[in-house]
Write a protein that holds these residues in place. Structure first.
Motif, PDB file in Angstrom:
ATOM      1  N   SER A 144       0.862  -1.181   0.000  1.00 59.56           N
ATOM      2  CA  SER A 144       0.000   0.000   0.000  1.00 59.56           C
ATOM      3  C   SER A 144       0.895   1.227   0.000  1.00 59.56           C
ATOM      4  CB  SER A 144      -0.890   0.027   1.252  1.00 59.56           C
ATOM      5  OG  SER A 144      -1.652  -1.149   1.353  1.00 59.56           O
ATOM      6  N   VAL A 151      -9.694  -2.586   4.768  1.00 59.57           N
ATOM      7  CA  VAL A 151      -8.385  -1.979   5.008  1.00 59.57           C
ATOM      8  C   VAL A 151      -7.499  -2.987   5.746  1.00 59.57           C
ATOM      9  CG1 VAL A 151      -7.173  -0.056   6.107  1.00 59.57           C
ATOM     10  CG2 VAL A 151      -9.466   0.290   5.157  1.00 59.57           C
ATOM     11  N   GLU A 152      -6.296  -3.191   5.237  1.00 58.27           N
ATOM     12  CA  GLU A 152      -5.359  -4.105   5.909  1.00 58.27           C
ATOM     13  C   GLU A 152      -4.755  -3.429   7.134  1.00 58.27           C
ATOM     14  OE1 GLU A 152      -2.718  -6.702   3.492  1.00 58.27           O
ATOM     15  OE2 GLU A 152      -3.582  -5.584   1.799  1.00 58.27           O
ATOM     16  N   THR A 161       1.480  -5.412   2.264  1.00 53.21           N
ATOM     17  CA  THR A 161       0.069  -4.990   2.181  1.00 53.21           C
ATOM     18  C   THR A 161      -0.323  -4.646   0.751  1.00 53.21           C
ATOM     19  OG1 THR A 161       0.701  -2.709   2.724  1.00 53.21           O
ATOM     20  CG2 THR A 161      -0.015  -4.109   4.562  1.00 53.21           C
ATOM     21  N   SER A 203      -3.961  -3.428   0.149  1.00 53.26           N
ATOM     22  CA  SER A 203      -5.173  -2.602   0.087  1.00 53.26           C
ATOM     23  C   SER A 203      -4.825  -1.179  -0.346  1.00 53.26           C
ATOM     24  CB  SER A 203      -5.900  -2.603   1.438  1.00 53.26           C
ATOM     25  OG  SER A 203      -5.029  -2.270   2.496  1.00 53.26           O
ATOM     26  N   CYS A 229      -3.351   1.279   4.054  1.00 50.56           N
ATOM     27  CA  CYS A 229      -3.343   0.364   5.189  1.00 50.56           C
ATOM     28  C   CYS A 229      -3.162   1.153   6.480  1.00 50.56           C
ATOM     29  CB  CYS A 229      -2.261  -0.704   5.042  1.00 50.56           C
ATOM     30  SG  CYS A 229      -0.581  -0.060   5.158  1.00 50.56           S
TER      31      CYS A 229
END
Length: 203
Positions: A2, A28-29, A104, A106, A109
């Protein structure tokens, strides 16, 4: 990875975990410093072996894992012991956090860290989001949640920066002084859309 990272922080008992979990339901991570802190002291890790050597085997449970309650009680009454532990663990935690952030995917994050500001993890984030409650609420909520006495909780509060310092470092604030799920959800959804827009500029 991200490209856009939001640092989520707040004092003990502020509701960081609740907030983080709502962000997670929006896709959302999360990279959680508390979870990473547990990972680096799992049984048979070098860090746990060093802790047992320094503090004694009585700081381990029967299954070989760390006796967190005993260690917490020790370090909050002994500044030198706390300094030793911080020097051991903080570099290990930082390396693992950065590794997990790299993985990540998304749009943006969250780096969730109680000591985001104190440990200068803000250098890795694009925005700092603070979950805010009063210090009296921190005390009462933490005592109710963890079954700790007031002196223990006050020691933890004293080891963190003040509410004023935290708010001064914030780019965005979630007001959790009124424990109302709908109000919390609406604040988070608003910020989620805002962060999605900002993240487009970091693609």
């Amino acid at each position: 990875m991200s490209k856009f990272i939001v640092g989520l922080t707040g004092g003990i008992g502020s509701g960081k975990t609740t907030v983080a979990n709502i962000f997670a339901t929006l896709g959302v991570e999360l990279i959680d410093a508390d979870i990473v802190a547990r990972q680096v002291v799992e049984p048979k890790t070098t860090a746990l072996i060093k802790i047992a050597e320094y503090f004694g085997d009585d700081h381990l449970l029967n299954d070989g894992s760390l006796d967190r309650a005993k260690l917490r009680s020790k370090i909050f009454s002994d500044p030198q012991a706390k300094q030793w532990l911080d020097n051991l663990l903080h570099p290990l935690i930082r390396i693992e956090l950065l590794k997990q952030l790299q993985a990540t995917k998304s749009a943006y994050c969250l780096l969730v860290a109680p000591l985001l500001i104190e440990n200068k993890l803000t250098q890795y984030v694009n925005r700092t989001l603070v979950v805010d409650v009063t210090e009296q609420q921190q005390l009462s909520r933490t005592m109710a949640r963890d079954n700790n006495n007031q002196a223990q909780v006050q020691n933890i509060l004293n080891s963190q920066i003040s509410r004023q310092q935290r708010l001064a470092a914030a780019d965005d604030v979630i007001d959790n002084t009124v424990a109302d799920t709908a109000n919390l959800q609406s604040q988070i959804e608003y910020l989620h859309q805002y962060y999605l827009q900002l993240s487009k500029h970091y693609g």
